[in-house]
Enzyme design. Structure first.
Site, mmCIF file in Angstrom:
data_model
loop_
_atom_site.group_PDB
_atom_site.id
_atom_site.type_symbol
_atom_site.label_atom_id
_atom_site.label_comp_id
_atom_site.label_asym_id
_atom_site.label_seq_id
_atom_site.Cartn_x
_atom_site.Cartn_y
_atom_site.Cartn_z
ATOM 1 N N GLN A 42 0.821 -1.203 0.000
ATOM 2 C CA GLN A 42 0.000 0.000 0.000
ATOM 3 C C GLN A 42 0.861 1.263 0.000
ATOM 4 O OE1 GLN A 42 -3.146 0.640 -0.389
ATOM 5 N NE2 GLN A 42 -3.007 2.827 0.055
ATOM 6 N N GLU A 43 1.945 1.250 0.741
ATOM 7 C CA GLU A 43 2.773 2.441 0.899
ATOM 8 C C GLU A 43 3.565 2.798 -0.358
ATOM 9 O OE1 GLU A 43 3.090 4.698 3.120
ATOM 10 O OE2 GLU A 43 2.102 3.922 4.892
#
Length: 645
Positions: A500-501
């Site tokens: 996600q990051e």
């Protein structure tokens, strides 16, 4: 005889170049890059000439050209661009040379090199300077006027151009006031102050009054400026100033802002567009400020507007306060298409569940549970059903990429030499020019090479949402497993956060300064390193070192889990938005039911769209990685389900 020796030299040089191994060519390229970094250009050029066919030789030529720009470089720059039309650095060289020509005021060459009007504002103004130097003021006036009409400051490159048209009165008082209005709307006070200095006596008096109102928006109700909106014969501009003043007041005090809007709405006619925009802004501010006493006006206005995004926000507002009648009512106000979205089907089921209509709720849960998303997994867990991954795995197709071997070799060398920024640009360019099937095959190629970030990029550009193998690569397992084990964390969850990051971009750097795989802020990394005794972390540049980044990221997430007593929902929200915000959201129980919010309600009511989406994604990605890593599947832990927020 001379021609014979030159030919012999070229023949020998060609033979030498083709006899070099791939490893030797790589070595010579590395040496040339190092020499260029030391400004040893002659020696670097000698190395460059030894590897004429190496895939990255053009980068050495690019650096050589850029370091030695002159007025006479025009043909060489043009030749390089023509020879490398499909390379991203050609755009960089073009831009750099334009800046060089502009800095030295070589205007004839500037227009010869790039006769079109550029897109960037500073280069656009250099174009204007070049045209003015050629006595073409009238021909460019229309474009200059468009550039002038902005509510933001313009770069220094525009100063001399604008001064020319100010001196010649082409930039009229009307245009100055028009730009003042744009600056007023954007709250650009420095620009407003500058524009006042350009105004004549009448406009200056008016602008100073408006500027004072901008500083003290509470005076908008009693301002003489809006008693007659024909001031300066610019009624439309007057309405624009009034609307901007009401918005500014509403931001400071929503109740006063709403009162001002209602007062002026009774006295004069806003256009339908102005009415809609003001109502949308006021509704948004009421929800943000939690002004429950203004809800009657809001609900009436929102019902008339029928605005989908604001209706969804109104549903979340009702969820925040466990107001089930309001949740049900506003869900019914969504369009039929919106109501069929898994998100809102889930909340329709929750409404039925709250009304003790479990069998009807379960029918909706069963419908949602077929989907691979946050709501689908929530529904599946409620019903005790298997999670549906609906995977469409990309498999290799023989000889599919044969015609792209030159481009893939080029990508491989960029990866080998860690030209990360250029690598991402070239990969995107390569992907974008292919069919959907080839895009997926390129994603599989990257996946098989271990180029995790490039694999994810290919899945995104090809919209291959179900291609789980290329969309969710298990990158660098030794690194992620080791740090998960070190801090007793689930490796699938650390993978989920990293996916996600940064999508596994080891060198990712966000606009706010977060870096590396797990997108750590330098101050957070420094504090975490101190707490865990990681003495070899000394500077922020080390955050692009995967080993350090994942260790610090894992340790930081572990600290958040301990802070929130093992609750991953709160810890995940804190990883994105910061623990202070999460503590504030947790502590603010104003108007909420005494029993608190259930986990799903709390997530849905997270004020920040980014954090709300972030938490949902990480929870889903964790299950997907559990599936990929062949681990037991668990979406939410029992204590997270039982928790009240």
């Amino acid at each position: 005889m001379k021609i014979f020796f030159i030919s012999l030299f070229l023949f020998s040089f060609s033979n030498f170049a083709t006899s070099l191994t791939w490893s030797q060519q790589r070595g010579l390229y590395t040496q040339a890059v190092d020499l260029q970094s030391q400004n040893m250009w002659v020696k670097a050029l000698q190395k460059t000439k030894l590897i004429p066919t190496y895939p990255l030789t053009y980068l050495l030529e690019y650096q050589q050209l850029e370091a030695h720009f002159s007025r006479n470089s025009l043909s060489a720059v043009q030749a390089f661009i023509q020879d490398n039309l499909d390379r991203r650095v050609s755009y960089d060289l073009q831009r750099s040379y334009l800046y060089y020509l502009a800095k030295n005021q070589y205007w004839r060459e500037y227009l010869s090199f790039y006769p079109r009007l550029p897109n960037s504002v500073d280069l656009k103004c250099y174009h204007f300077q070049a045209r003015l130097a050629g006595d073409q003021a009238d021909e460019i006036w229309a474009d200059v006027q468009k550039t002038w009409l902005t509510g933001s400051s313009l770069p220094k490159a525009c100063d001399s151009v604008l001064q020319y048209y100010l001196d010649s009165k082409k930039i009229s008082q009307a245009l100055i006031l028009q730009r003042f209005h744009l600056a007023y709307v954007k709250n650009k006070t420095s620009l407003m102050s500058y524009l006042i200095t350009l105004m004549d006596k009448n406009n200056k008096r008016l602008a100073k009054q408006l500027y004072a109102l901008h500083k003290t928006p509470t005076k908008v109700l009693n301002s003489p400026l809006f008693k007659d909106l024909s001031f300066n014969n610019k009624a439309q501009a007057g309405y624009g100033f009034l609307a901007a003043s009401i918005k500014r007041l509403a931001k400071k005090d929503i109740e006063l802002g709403l009162n001002a809007y209602l007062a002026y709405e009774r006295k004069m006619s806003f256009t339908s567009t102005e009415q809609v925009n003001l109502k949308k802004y006021l509704i948004s501010r009421i929800l943000i400020r939690n002004e429950t006493k203004l809800l009657p006006w809001l609900d009436k206005a929102l019902s008339a507007l029928g605005n989908a995004p604001l209706t969804e926000r109104r549903i979340r507002y009702a969820i925040k306060f466990n107001n089930w009648p309001d949740i049900e009512y506003w869900l019914a106000q969504l369009s039929e298409t919106k109501q069929l979205d898994s998100k809102w089907l889930y909340w329709q089921a929750r409404v039925l569940e709250n009304k003790q209509q479990q069998s009807q709720a379960d029918k909706l849960y069963q419908q949602i549970a077929t989907e691979r998303n946050y709501y689908g997994f929530l529904a599946a867990q409620k019903l005790g059903l298997d999670y549906q991954f609906n995977a469409n795995i990309v498999s290799g197709q023989q000889q599919e990429l044969d015609h792209l071997q030159t481009q893939l070799t080029h990508i491989g060398e960029l990866y080998f030499h860690q030209h990360r920024y250029l690598l991402k640009r070239e990969w995107r360019a390569l992907i974008s020019n292919q069919s959907i099937n080839l895009q997926r095959q390129l994603g599989l190629f990257a996946f098989q090479k271990g180029w995790a970030h490039l694999s994810v990029v290919a899945s995104i550009l090809s919209k291959s949402w179900s291609a789980l193998n290329i969309r969710f690569p298990a990158a660098n397992p030794q690194l992620f497993y080791a740090n998960a084990e070190r801090y007793k964390l689930d490796s699938s969850y650390i993978y989920a956060i990293t996916r996600q990051e940064s999508s596994f971009d080891e060198f990712a750097n966000s606009p706010v300064g977060a870096r590396g795989y797990m997108q750590l802020m330098p101050q957070t990394a420094k504090e975490t390193a101190r707490k865990i005794g990681l003495k070899n972390y000394k500077r922020r540049a080390q955050l692009t070192d995967g080993d350090i980044n994942v260790q610090l990221g894992s340790a930081y997430f572990d600290s958040l889990l301990k802070r929130y007593k093992g609750n991953r929902v709160l810890a995940t929200a804190a990883y994105n938005a910061g623990p202070n915000r999460v503590d504030r959201w947790q502590g603010n129980k104003d108007g909420r039911a005494e029993q608190g919010l259930t986990m799903d309600s709390w997530i849905e009511a997270i004020p920040y769209k980014e954090t709300r989406r972030y938490v949902k994604n990480v929870l889903v990605y964790n299950v997907i990685y559990q599936h990929i890593l062949d681990k037991p599947l668990e979406f939410l832990k029992p204590k997270e389900i039982r928790a009240r927020f």
